[in-house]
Design a protein around this motif. Structure first.
Motif, PDB file in Angstrom:
ATOM      1  N   ALA A   5       0.859  -1.195   0.000  1.00  0.00           N
ATOM      2  CA  ALA A   5       0.000   0.000   0.000  1.00  0.00           C
ATOM      3  C   ALA A   5       0.885   1.230   0.000  1.00  0.00           C
ATOM      4  CB  ALA A   5      -0.901   0.007   1.223  1.00  0.00           C
ATOM      5  N   VAL A   7       0.546   5.241   1.116  1.00  0.00           N
ATOM      6  CA  VAL A   7      -0.278   6.275   1.760  1.00  0.00           C
ATOM      7  C   VAL A   7       0.556   7.549   1.847  1.00  0.00           C
ATOM      8  CG1 VAL A   7      -1.512   4.546   3.161  1.00  0.00           C
ATOM      9  CG2 VAL A   7       0.437   5.740   4.139  1.00  0.00           C
ATOM     10  N   ILE A  39      -2.962   3.133   9.051  1.00  0.00           N
ATOM     11  CA  ILE A  39      -1.766   2.391   8.613  1.00  0.00           C
ATOM     12  C   ILE A  39      -1.660   1.075   9.395  1.00  0.00           C
ATOM     13  CG2 ILE A  39       0.780   2.432   8.626  1.00  0.00           C
ATOM     14  CD1 ILE A  39       0.542   5.512   8.108  1.00  0.00           C
ATOM     15  N   VAL A  49       3.347  -1.270   4.024  1.00  0.00           N
ATOM     16  CA  VAL A  49       2.882   0.098   3.752  1.00  0.00           C
ATOM     17  C   VAL A  49       4.056   1.053   3.515  1.00  0.00           C
ATOM     18  CG1 VAL A  49       1.412   1.986   4.572  1.00  0.00           C
ATOM     19  CG2 VAL A  49       0.927  -0.365   5.296  1.00  0.00           C
ATOM     20  N   GLU A  65      -5.688   7.756  -3.320  1.00  0.00           N
ATOM     21  CA  GLU A  65      -6.473   6.899  -4.216  1.00  0.00           C
ATOM     22  C   GLU A  65      -6.857   7.612  -5.505  1.00  0.00           C
ATOM     23  OE1 GLU A  65     -10.793   6.178  -3.330  1.00  0.00           O
ATOM     24  OE2 GLU A  65     -10.233   4.147  -3.824  1.00  0.00           O
ATOM     25  N   SER A 250      -5.503   5.198   0.468  1.00  0.00           N
ATOM     26  CA  SER A 250      -4.391   4.334   0.056  1.00  0.00           C
ATOM     27  C   SER A 250      -4.516   3.891  -1.393  1.00  0.00           C
ATOM     28  CB  SER A 250      -4.311   3.095   0.955  1.00  0.00           C
ATOM     29  OG  SER A 250      -5.526   2.392   0.937  1.00  0.00           O
TER      30      SER A 250
END
Ligand code: CIR
Length: 253
Positions: A5, A7, A39, A49, A65, A250
């Motif tokens: 992911a 972020v 997270i 992450v 996103e 994310s």
């Protein structure tokens, strides 16, 4: 399975982003704490992450996103529909180059926000909204079809994004606001229907074996639990104040 992911932390200028909400100005410290909890939830789902530093030039860039759509091994950098966010495409591009060998881009006059794109199995549902225009949706549709996926467009009407009103919770299961439940484009999906007072919880997200859900929506969490889903709740009040939710925060792949 999602392995990774990306972020981005809310920046010092987070509270200057775009919002239609009447819930008040977010508290940045609280937002950062909630972001950390988000997270942690991703990590509990088994995802590695990458945390990017907050960016002061783009107050909404914590909503990563919207900046890209992942189509298998290909990443499509979007062209965000609100002019104040357009530069976020260039911001995320070098980050994505570290993860993807193949990259495409939504180009002018197309606009598209990732919040308008919902992938369920081998199908992409693309919302036509204030942010995503017909040309942007058409460009994404042709990319995903070329990659072997199906694509359907869905008019969003009033409201921010398609995923403001629906979220993926299983292989073929979505949570959906009642007024969208009979849309023909999603008739093949198993629909768990949410009433208007719980609209914010429509933006939930399956991450591997769990569904991440905003805290404070017991009717939705009970419905999901009764249907066999394992849920992780995260308090997101300071993101709701900026019209952001679970999926916005994310990029998952
Ligand atoms: C915006 O209006 O663009 C941000 N304040 C919120 C974006 C939320 N993103 C999403 O739902 N994918």
């Amino acid at each position: 399975m999602f392995e990774k992911a990306i972020v981005r932390k809310p920046s010092e200028r987070y509270t200057e982003g775009i919002t239609t909400s009447t819930l008040g100005v977010p508290n940045l410290e609280k937002a950062l704490a909630q972001h950390n909890q988000y997270i942690d939830a991703l990590k509990k789902c088994g995802v590695k992450v990458t945390v990017l530093e907050g960016n002061n030039q783009f107050p909404d860039s914590t909503f990563v996103e919207d900046e890209a759509v992942i189509v298998g091994k290909l990443v499509v950098v979007t062209r965000p529909g609100n002019p104040s966010r357009a530069g976020e495409a260039a911001l995320i591009t070098p980050v994505l180059e570290n993860f993807f060998e193949r990259m495409e881009q939504i180009t002018s006059p197309g606009t598209l926000d990732g919040g308008d794109v919902m992938e369920v199995g081998s199908t992409f549902f693309i919302g036509l909204s204030e942010r995503t225009n017909g040309e942007g949706a058409k460009q994404l549709k042709s990319i995903v079809e070329r990659e072997g996926y199906h694509a359907f467009m869905i008019p969003v009407g009033t409201g921010l994004h398609l995923k403001t009103f629906m979220g993926v919770v299983g292989e073929n299961d979505i949570v959906v606001l009642d007024r969208f439940q009979d849309r023909p484009e999603i008739s093949g999906l198993n629909r768990l229907v949410v009433s208007p007072e719980n609209t914010y919880a429509c933006n939930c997200r399956r991450v591997n074996n769990n569904v991440i859900l905003p805290a404070g929506f017991p009717a939705v969490s009970t419905m999901l639990t009764e249907n066999g889903f394992s849920i992780l709740e995260v308090e997101l009040s300071e993101f709701q104040k900026m019209d952001g939710g679970i999926s916005c925060l994310s990029l998952l792949f």
